[in-house]
Design a protein around this motif. Structure first.
Motif, PDB file in Angstrom:
ATOM      1  N   ASP A  74       0.803  -1.215   0.000  1.00 42.17           N
ATOM      2  CA  ASP A  74       0.000   0.000   0.000  1.00 42.17           C
ATOM      3  C   ASP A  74       0.840   1.270   0.000  1.00 42.17           C
ATOM      4  OD1 ASP A  74      -2.340  -1.434  -0.007  1.00 42.17           O
ATOM      5  OD2 ASP A  74      -2.557  -1.440   2.166  1.00 42.17           O
ATOM      6  N   ARG A  75       2.145   1.134  -0.050  1.00 41.03           N
ATOM      7  CA  ARG A  75       3.003   2.304   0.048  1.00 41.03           C
ATOM      8  C   ARG A  75       3.245   2.918  -1.323  1.00 41.03           C
ATOM      9  NH1 ARG A  75       9.391   2.591   1.896  1.00 41.03           N
ATOM     10  NH2 ARG A  75       9.608   4.832   1.641  1.00 41.03           N
ATOM     11  N   SER A  76       3.018   4.210  -1.441  1.00 40.64           N
ATOM     12  CA  SER A  76       3.336   4.929  -2.671  1.00 40.64           C
ATOM     13  C   SER A  76       4.817   5.282  -2.681  1.00 40.64           C
ATOM     14  CB  SER A  76       2.505   6.214  -2.771  1.00 40.64           C
ATOM     15  OG  SER A  76       1.146   5.913  -2.991  1.00 40.64           O
ATOM     16  N   VAL A  77       5.426   5.176  -3.845  1.00 40.68           N
ATOM     17  CA  VAL A  77       6.828   5.549  -4.028  1.00 40.68           C
ATOM     18  C   VAL A  77       6.876   6.634  -5.091  1.00 40.68           C
ATOM     19  CG1 VAL A  77       9.139   4.774  -4.674  1.00 40.68           C
ATOM     20  CG2 VAL A  77       7.620   3.243  -3.404  1.00 40.68           C
ATOM     21  N   ARG A  78       7.619   7.704  -4.805  1.00 43.52           N
ATOM     22  CA  ARG A  78       7.704   8.831  -5.715  1.00 43.52           C
ATOM     23  C   ARG A  78       9.118   8.906  -6.271  1.00 43.52           C
ATOM     24  NH1 ARG A  78       5.573  12.330  -0.822  1.00 43.52           N
ATOM     25  NH2 ARG A  78       7.230  11.011   0.014  1.00 43.52           N
ATOM     26  N   VAL A  79       9.223   8.735  -7.582  1.00 48.92           N
ATOM     27  CA  VAL A  79      10.514   8.612  -8.257  1.00 48.92           C
ATOM     28  C   VAL A  79      10.754   9.834  -9.131  1.00 48.92           C
ATOM     29  CG1 VAL A  79      11.922   7.176  -9.783  1.00 48.92           C
ATOM     30  CG2 VAL A  79      10.155   6.119  -8.342  1.00 48.92           C
ATOM     31  N   LEU A  80      11.951  10.397  -9.041  1.00 49.40           N
ATOM     32  CA  LEU A  80      12.372  11.484  -9.914  1.00 49.40           C
ATOM     33  C   LEU A  80      13.474  10.980 -10.832  1.00 49.40           C
ATOM     34  CD1 LEU A  80      12.695  14.472 -10.837  1.00 49.40           C
ATOM     35  CD2 LEU A  80      14.283  14.766  -8.903  1.00 49.40           C
TER      36      LEU A  80
ATOM     37  N   LEU B  45       4.037  21.154  -7.351  1.00 44.84           N
ATOM     38  CA  LEU B  45       4.287  19.722  -7.500  1.00 44.84           C
ATOM     39  C   LEU B  45       4.087  18.977  -6.188  1.00 44.84           C
ATOM     40  CD1 LEU B  45       7.344  19.458  -9.920  1.00 44.84           C
ATOM     41  CD2 LEU B  45       5.255  18.090 -10.049  1.00 44.84           C
ATOM     42  N   ASN B  46       4.608  19.528  -5.106  1.00 49.89           N
ATOM     43  CA  ASN B  46       4.440  18.871  -3.816  1.00 49.89           C
ATOM     44  C   ASN B  46       2.979  18.825  -3.393  1.00 49.89           C
ATOM     45  OD1 ASN B  46       7.145  18.269  -3.445  1.00 49.89           O
ATOM     46  ND2 ASN B  46       7.578  20.095  -2.243  1.00 49.89           N
ATOM     47  N   ARG B  47       2.286  19.928  -3.605  1.00 48.89           N
ATOM     48  CA  ARG B  47       0.893  20.024  -3.157  1.00 48.89           C
ATOM     49  C   ARG B  47      -0.047  19.171  -4.008  1.00 48.89           C
ATOM     50  NH1 ARG B  47       0.624  24.937  -3.978  1.00 48.89           N
ATOM     51  NH2 ARG B  47      -0.454  24.901  -5.985  1.00 48.89           N
ATOM     52  N   GLU B  48       0.120  19.232  -5.322  1.00 46.22           N
ATOM     53  CA  GLU B  48      -0.866  18.636  -6.222  1.00 46.22           C
ATOM     54  C   GLU B  48      -0.517  17.217  -6.683  1.00 46.22           C
ATOM     55  OE1 GLU B  48      -3.526  20.067  -6.389  1.00 46.22           O
ATOM     56  OE2 GLU B  48      -3.186  22.213  -6.115  1.00 46.22           O
ATOM     57  N   VAL B  49       0.739  16.818  -6.488  1.00 45.08           N
ATOM     58  CA  VAL B  49       1.137  15.485  -6.951  1.00 45.08           C
ATOM     59  C   VAL B  49       1.821  14.691  -5.836  1.00 45.08           C
ATOM     60  CG1 VAL B  49       2.452  14.158  -8.650  1.00 45.08           C
ATOM     61  CG2 VAL B  49       1.431  16.343  -9.311  1.00 45.08           C
ATOM     62  N   LEU B  50       3.006  15.122  -5.472  1.00 41.51           N
ATOM     63  CA  LEU B  50       3.853  14.295  -4.616  1.00 41.51           C
ATOM     64  C   LEU B  50       3.289  14.116  -3.214  1.00 41.51           C
ATOM     65  CD1 LEU B  50       7.227  15.830  -5.824  1.00 41.51           C
ATOM     66  CD2 LEU B  50       6.192  13.663  -6.552  1.00 41.51           C
TER      67      LEU B  50
ATOM     68  N   THR C 112       0.424   3.387  -5.564  1.00 38.33           N
ATOM     69  CA  THR C 112       0.764   4.108  -6.799  1.00 38.33           C
ATOM     70  C   THR C 112       2.218   4.573  -6.780  1.00 38.33           C
ATOM     71  OG1 THR C 112      -1.495   4.860  -7.243  1.00 38.33           O
ATOM     72  CG2 THR C 112       0.290   6.211  -8.129  1.00 38.33           C
ATOM     73  N   VAL C 113       2.891   4.390  -7.907  1.00 40.68           N
ATOM     74  CA  VAL C 113       4.252   4.898  -8.082  1.00 40.68           C
ATOM     75  C   VAL C 113       4.180   6.152  -8.938  1.00 40.68           C
ATOM     76  CG1 VAL C 113       6.564   4.447  -8.995  1.00 40.68           C
ATOM     77  CG2 VAL C 113       5.272   2.600  -7.891  1.00 40.68           C
ATOM     78  N   VAL C 114       4.638   7.263  -8.399  1.00 32.10           N
ATOM     79  CA  VAL C 114       4.736   8.497  -9.173  1.00 32.10           C
ATOM     80  C   VAL C 114       6.080   8.489  -9.889  1.00 32.10           C
ATOM     81  CG1 VAL C 114       4.778  11.008  -9.111  1.00 32.10           C
ATOM     82  CG2 VAL C 114       3.320   9.751  -7.500  1.00 32.10           C
TER      83      VAL C 114
ATOM     84  N   ARG D   4      15.834  20.780  -4.671  1.00 32.50           N
ATOM     85  CA  ARG D   4      14.839  21.847  -4.717  1.00 32.50           C
ATOM     86  C   ARG D   4      13.748  21.667  -3.674  1.00 32.50           C
ATOM     87  NH1 ARG D   4      14.276  24.688  -9.150  1.00 32.50           N
ATOM     88  NH2 ARG D   4      13.258  26.048  -7.637  1.00 32.50           N
ATOM     89  N   GLY D   5      13.767  20.556  -2.955  1.00 30.42           N
ATOM     90  CA  GLY D   5      12.741  20.318  -1.943  1.00 30.42           C
ATOM     91  C   GLY D   5      11.552  19.523  -2.442  1.00 30.42           C
ATOM     92  N   LEU D   6      11.700  18.823  -3.558  1.00 27.44           N
ATOM     93  CA  LEU D   6      10.626  17.966  -4.034  1.00 27.44           C
ATOM     94  C   LEU D   6      10.481  16.746  -3.124  1.00 27.44           C
ATOM     95  CD1 LEU D   6      11.314  18.057  -7.885  1.00 27.44           C
ATOM     96  CD2 LEU D   6       9.426  19.159  -6.676  1.00 27.44           C
ATOM     97  N   ASP D   7       9.243  16.389  -2.819  1.00 27.85           N
ATOM     98  CA  ASP D   7       8.972  15.271  -1.908  1.00 27.85           C
ATOM     99  C   ASP D   7       9.046  13.948  -2.661  1.00 27.85           C
ATOM    100  OD1 ASP D   7       8.577  17.010   0.220  1.00 27.85           O
ATOM    101  OD2 ASP D   7       6.418  17.150  -0.119  1.00 27.85           O
TER     102      ASP D   7
END
Length: 207
Positions: A25-31, A94-99, A132-134, A144-147
């Motif tokens: 159930d854990r989302s992972v956010r990849v840049l 980006l942090n607010r609306e996506v990450l 979900t994987v972003v 830059r402080g992206l989550d």
């Protein structure tokens, strides 16, 4: 460095993502970050299908769809290298609306602003299933402080970067030089892939 095929890069990154997503159930956010000539969007696109095949929903997002309004990002002119590094990305958006939204609200916004017309895209929110994987791609995006939870950096030698930059974009080279010094992407990214020869990439292994 470990030579690898382009397909091997995809497999390696997918494996790293799945390690982070051990809890279903854990989302992972990849840049995926790199100079435009490294085509970070191509690697980000290539990650989507293998992740879905592994049972992970994917939210595919582009930094270029979350730039600040032109009136703000171009306040110092259209060719200011410091502004390119500091002012162009709407980190808060980006942090607010996506990450952050994927984790806290279970939804995400595919885009915020059209980079060509500078108008709001009025995109609708998309529900984010558990796990979900972003997958986000962009340039000059580290530090830059992206989550994000996992960062992949496509690295070039400065000489290659210069050679791959069009004359009209030569002013951006100062941004990338400062980025190397301050963000230190090759030291701080979770996965570093050297792509001076795109058909013969190499994974940079921890020393």
């Amino acid at each position: 460095m470990e030579p690898v095929t382009p397909e091997g890069v995809v497999e390696h990154v997918v494996a790293r993502v799945l390690e982070r997503a051990a809890d279903g159930d854990r989302s992972v956010r990849v840049l995926v970050d790199g100079h435009p000539s490294t085509r970070p969007e191509a690697l980000a696109d290539a990650l989507a299908e293998p992740l879905r095949a592994a049972g992970r929903p994917v939210a595919r997002v582009r930094v270029r769809d979350f730039l600040r309004p032109a009136s703000l990002r171009l306040e110092r002119g259209r060719r200011d290298p410091d502004a390119l590094l500091e002012e162009w990305i709407d980190v808060g958006g980006l942090n607010r609306e996506v990450l952050g939204s994927v984790v806290r609200r279970g939804r995400w916004l595919p885009s915020l602003r059209d980079p060509v017309t500078d108008r709001a895209t009025r995109a609708a929110y998309v529900d984010a299933a558990p796990g979900t994987v972003v997958v986000l791609d962009g340039s000059l995006a580290m530090g830059r402080g992206l989550d994000v939870d996992l960062v992949v950096h496509l690295a070039l030698r400065p000489a290659t970067e210069t050679r791959n930059t069009a004359l009209d974009d030569a002013w951006t080279l100062a941004s990338y030089g400062r980025y190397r010094r301050e963000a230190q992407p090759e030291r701080r990214a979770d996965v570093v892939v050297r792509v001076d020869h795109p058909d013969r990439p190499a994974l940079v292994l921890p020393g």
